[in-house]
Design a protein around this motif. Structure first.
Motif, PDB file in Angstrom:
ATOM      1  N   TYR A  67       0.845  -1.207   0.000  1.00  0.00           N
ATOM      2  CA  TYR A  67       0.000   0.000   0.000  1.00  0.00           C
ATOM      3  C   TYR A  67       0.878   1.255   0.000  1.00  0.00           C
ATOM      4  O   TYR A  67       0.628   2.209  -0.744  1.00  0.00           O
ATOM      5  N   ALA A  68       1.913   1.235   0.843  1.00  0.00           N
ATOM      6  CA  ALA A  68       2.795   2.401   0.947  1.00  0.00           C
ATOM      7  C   ALA A  68       3.440   2.697  -0.408  1.00  0.00           C
ATOM      8  O   ALA A  68       3.417   3.839  -0.885  1.00  0.00           O
ATOM      9  N   LEU A  69       3.991   1.665  -1.030  1.00  0.00           N
ATOM     10  CA  LEU A  69       4.654   1.872  -2.327  1.00  0.00           C
ATOM     11  C   LEU A  69       3.667   2.391  -3.369  1.00  0.00           C
ATOM     12  O   LEU A  69       3.964   3.307  -4.127  1.00  0.00           O
ATOM     13  N   GLU A  70       2.493   1.804  -3.357  1.00  0.00           N
ATOM     14  CA  GLU A  70       1.497   2.198  -4.359  1.00  0.00           C
ATOM     15  C   GLU A  70       1.078   3.657  -4.195  1.00  0.00           C
ATOM     16  O   GLU A  70       0.673   4.318  -5.145  1.00  0.00           O
ATOM     17  N   HIS A  71       1.223   4.177  -2.969  1.00  0.00           N
ATOM     18  CA  HIS A  71       0.785   5.547  -2.715  1.00  0.00           C
ATOM     19  C   HIS A  71       1.943   6.519  -2.538  1.00  0.00           C
ATOM     20  O   HIS A  71       1.790   7.574  -1.931  1.00  0.00           O
ATOM     21  N   GLY A  72       3.102   6.113  -3.057  1.00  0.00           N
ATOM     22  CA  GLY A  72       4.188   7.089  -3.177  1.00  0.00           C
ATOM     23  C   GLY A  72       5.261   7.024  -2.105  1.00  0.00           C
ATOM     24  O   GLY A  72       6.261   7.724  -2.199  1.00  0.00           O
ATOM     25  N   VAL A  73       5.081   6.202  -1.072  1.00  0.00           N
ATOM     26  CA  VAL A  73       6.123   6.104  -0.041  1.00  0.00           C
ATOM     27  C   VAL A  73       7.300   5.327  -0.628  1.00  0.00           C
ATOM     28  O   VAL A  73       7.117   4.237  -1.166  1.00  0.00           O
ATOM     29  N   ASN A  74       8.503   5.895  -0.561  1.00  0.00           N
ATOM     30  CA  ASN A  74       9.653   5.166  -1.122  1.00  0.00           C
ATOM     31  C   ASN A  74      10.824   5.086  -0.163  1.00  0.00           C
ATOM     32  O   ASN A  74      11.894   4.615  -0.527  1.00  0.00           O
ATOM     33  N   TYR A  75      10.645   5.554   1.084  1.00  0.00           N
ATOM     34  CA  TYR A  75      11.732   5.496   2.073  1.00  0.00           C
ATOM     35  C   TYR A  75      11.329   4.488   3.146  1.00  0.00           C
ATOM     36  O   TYR A  75      10.310   4.656   3.817  1.00  0.00           O
ATOM     37  N   PHE A  76      12.134   3.437   3.310  1.00  0.00           N
ATOM     38  CA  PHE A  76      11.807   2.365   4.263  1.00  0.00           C
ATOM     39  C   PHE A  76      12.910   2.267   5.303  1.00  0.00           C
ATOM     40  O   PHE A  76      14.050   1.935   4.992  1.00  0.00           O
ATOM     41  N   ASP A  77      12.519   2.615   6.522  1.00  0.00           N
ATOM     42  CA  ASP A  77      13.463   2.664   7.628  1.00  0.00           C
ATOM     43  C   ASP A  77      13.341   1.382   8.448  1.00  0.00           C
ATOM     44  O   ASP A  77      12.232   0.984   8.821  1.00  0.00           O
ATOM     45  N   THR A  78      14.459   0.753   8.706  1.00  0.00           N
ATOM     46  CA  THR A  78      14.396  -0.496   9.449  1.00  0.00           C
ATOM     47  C   THR A  78      15.643  -0.627  10.314  1.00  0.00           C
ATOM     48  O   THR A  78      16.460   0.288  10.377  1.00  0.00           O
ATOM     49  N   ARG A  79      15.773  -1.717  11.025  1.00  0.00           N
ATOM     50  CA  ARG A  79      16.981  -1.967  11.836  1.00  0.00           C
ATOM     51  C   ARG A  79      17.206  -3.468  11.912  1.00  0.00           C
ATOM     52  O   ARG A  79      16.252  -4.251  11.766  1.00  0.00           O
ATOM     53  N   PRO A  80      18.470  -3.872  12.117  1.00  0.00           N
ATOM     54  CA  PRO A  80      18.757  -5.313  12.123  1.00  0.00           C
ATOM     55  C   PRO A  80      17.859  -6.055  13.096  1.00  0.00           C
ATOM     56  O   PRO A  80      17.525  -5.566  14.168  1.00  0.00           O
ATOM     57  N   GLY A  81      17.475  -7.257  12.688  1.00  0.00           N
ATOM     58  CA  GLY A  81      16.574  -8.061  13.513  1.00  0.00           C
ATOM     59  C   GLY A  81      15.312  -8.357  12.737  1.00  0.00           C
ATOM     60  O   GLY A  81      15.286  -8.311  11.502  1.00  0.00           O
ATOM     61  N   GLN A  82      14.244  -8.593  13.483  1.00  0.00           N
ATOM     62  CA  GLN A  82      12.977  -9.006  12.868  1.00  0.00           C
ATOM     63  C   GLN A  82      12.455  -7.965  11.867  1.00  0.00           C
ATOM     64  O   GLN A  82      11.954  -8.299  10.805  1.00  0.00           O
TER      65      GLN A  82
END
Ligand code: SF4
Ligand code: SF4
Length: 428
Positions: A67-82
């Motif tokens: 949904y995020a990608l389809e609506h223009g979100v292109n920055y994905f913040d994450t951290r090591p682990g799950q």
């Protein structure tokens, strides 16, 4: 009503949301999500960033990411682990050029060696099956001493800069939430950052130390940090736009104030628009574990217009009102957990804060509302926090408080909550 319920109701009612149908049958907004351009790399980044989420099953995670990608979100913040594993699994179903990957070097017990740092980057690259990480965040770099020990003495920064040179890391930055002097000290050691991630919201803007609530802890206001970064031409990534959900679930007075000014807008929407009103904010990252939240946040930053001077002054006045309520600024980050004595620290704070928000903090035994509020408080406390996990079992060892990025004096707050609860139990 919590934020999710409010959004569900609003969406179901079709209220004032300007929605249209998407290819997947879900709803989208007229207008597009705002973007900002990184001045050095030229990256066109969505103003809303998809924040780190833990503990979500993969199908739900995939649905949110799609949904995020389809609506223009292109920055994905994450951290090591799950979180990193789930994000990678979801994103690998899409072309690599559609998104920017942000991941972190988390703070750990004990400093990383150069080899451990190298392995961490290798693991992230391999997990995302890519040859570059777009944004690498050195997490919780809150003092020059920490920087020296974690990244300078072991040669890790030198190696990371080489990786940036070779393109394996495209942008290198750090996240900060600490005192002004610490920030200045960090900048004196190294200034060539591609971004800095700071806690930015309309409470932290001018009142960071008050929000932290620990007596004597002087945190740098977001306003100071932002202006210092602008002066150095370093883009800002905003984190905690809702201050751990606190700005989405306001006490009644401030909530009514925002509602009466813009009935169609959620309280969270004000917080996002506040962050987006500062032009050097590249993106605003926030964990959005529910589709309704994601939809609302996208809408808040679509067809985006910065807040006017009047609206900014209105929010500053609202911030002052909110600070009158003694809410504990716990963001549920879980860094203090596990408590060796089994307390559910974030759960106890969440219960306490919710009781304040819902006016279930009985103060005056003569008040007609006292009996009902007392009962609500005690019943919900027993229901949500099982006996041995309650505040009364805190022995004040202080193990937890050193890990709290909000600077909450956890043992003191536990004592206060327990004293208060005991008084209610004894009906004093
Ligand atoms: S101070 Fe209390 S809450 Fe914190 S770790 Fe010790 S017992 Fe647990
Ligand atoms: S570390 Fe602080 S902010 Fe995070 S969950 Fe614990 S008390 Fe809350």
């Amino acid at each position: 009503m919590d934020r999710r319920d409010f959004l569900k109701t609003s969406l179901a009612a079709g209220s004032a949301l300007a929605l249209g149908a998407c290819a997947d049958g879900s709803r989208s907004h007229d207008g597009t999500l705002a973007t900002r351009v990184h001045p050095k790399s030229g990256d066109r980044v969505s103003l809303l960033g998809f924040g780190n989420i833990d503990e979500l099953d993969q199908p739900s995670f995939n649905q949110l990411v799609d949904y995020a990608l389809e609506h223009g979100v292109n920055y994905f913040d994450t951290r090591p682990g799950q979180s990193e594993e789930a994000t990678a699994a979801a994103l690998l179903r899409h072309p690599r050029e559609q998104y920017f990957i942000a991941t972190r070097f988390p703070r750990q017990d004990g400093n990383q060696s150069l080899k451990e740092g190298q392995e961490m980057l290798d693991r992230s690259l391999s997990l995302f099956r890519t040859d570059h990480i777009d944004y690498l965040v050195l997490e919780e770099l809150d003092s020059p001493e920490a920087f020296q020990a974690r990244f300078l003495d072991n040669g890790l920064l030198k190696w990371l800069l080489e990786q940036r040179e070779s393109g394996r890391i495209r942008n290198l930055g750090f996240s900060f939430h600490g005192p002004k002097e610490a920030f200045d000290g960090l900048m004196a050691l190294h200034e060539r950052w591609d971004f800095v991630q700071i806690q930015l919201n309309y409470l932290d803007w001018k009142h960071a130390s008050l929000v932290a609530s620990q007596p004597g802890l002087r945190l740098a206001d977001a306003e100071y940090l932002y202006e210092e970064l602008v002066r150095r031409d370093i883009p800002v990534i905003a984190m905690e736009p809702l201050l751990g959900g606190r700005l989405a679930q306001l006490p009644q007075g401030p909530a009514m104030r925002l509602k009466s000014r813009a009935p169609e807008r959620s309280t969270a929407s004000w917080a996002y628009r506040f962050c987006g009103s500062f032009p050097r904010v590249l993106t605003i990252v926030s964990g959005m574990p529910y589709l309704e939240q994601l939809q609302d946040d996208i809408q808040s930053l679509s067809d985006f217009r910065p807040l006017s001077e009047k609206e900014l002054a209105f929010l500053e006045e609202t911030a002052r009102q909110i600070l009158l309520f003694p809410i504990i600024p716990c963001t549920d980050c879980q860094y203090c957990m596990p408590c060796p004595y089994g307390l559910d620290i974030p759960g106890i704070f969440a219960h306490h804060n919710r009781c304040i928000n819902e006016d279930n903090i009985p103060q005056d035994a003569m008040s007609p509302e006292y009996r009902k509020a007392r009962r609500n408080y005690l019943v919900s406390y027993e229901r949500e926090i099982p006996g041995r996990r309650q505040a009364g079992y805190c022995i004040g060892c202080g193990e937890c408080a050193i890990h709290c990025p909000q600077g909450i004096n956890i043992p003191v707050q536990m004592r206060k909550i327990d004293n208060y609860t005991e008084k209610l139990r004894k009906n004093v």
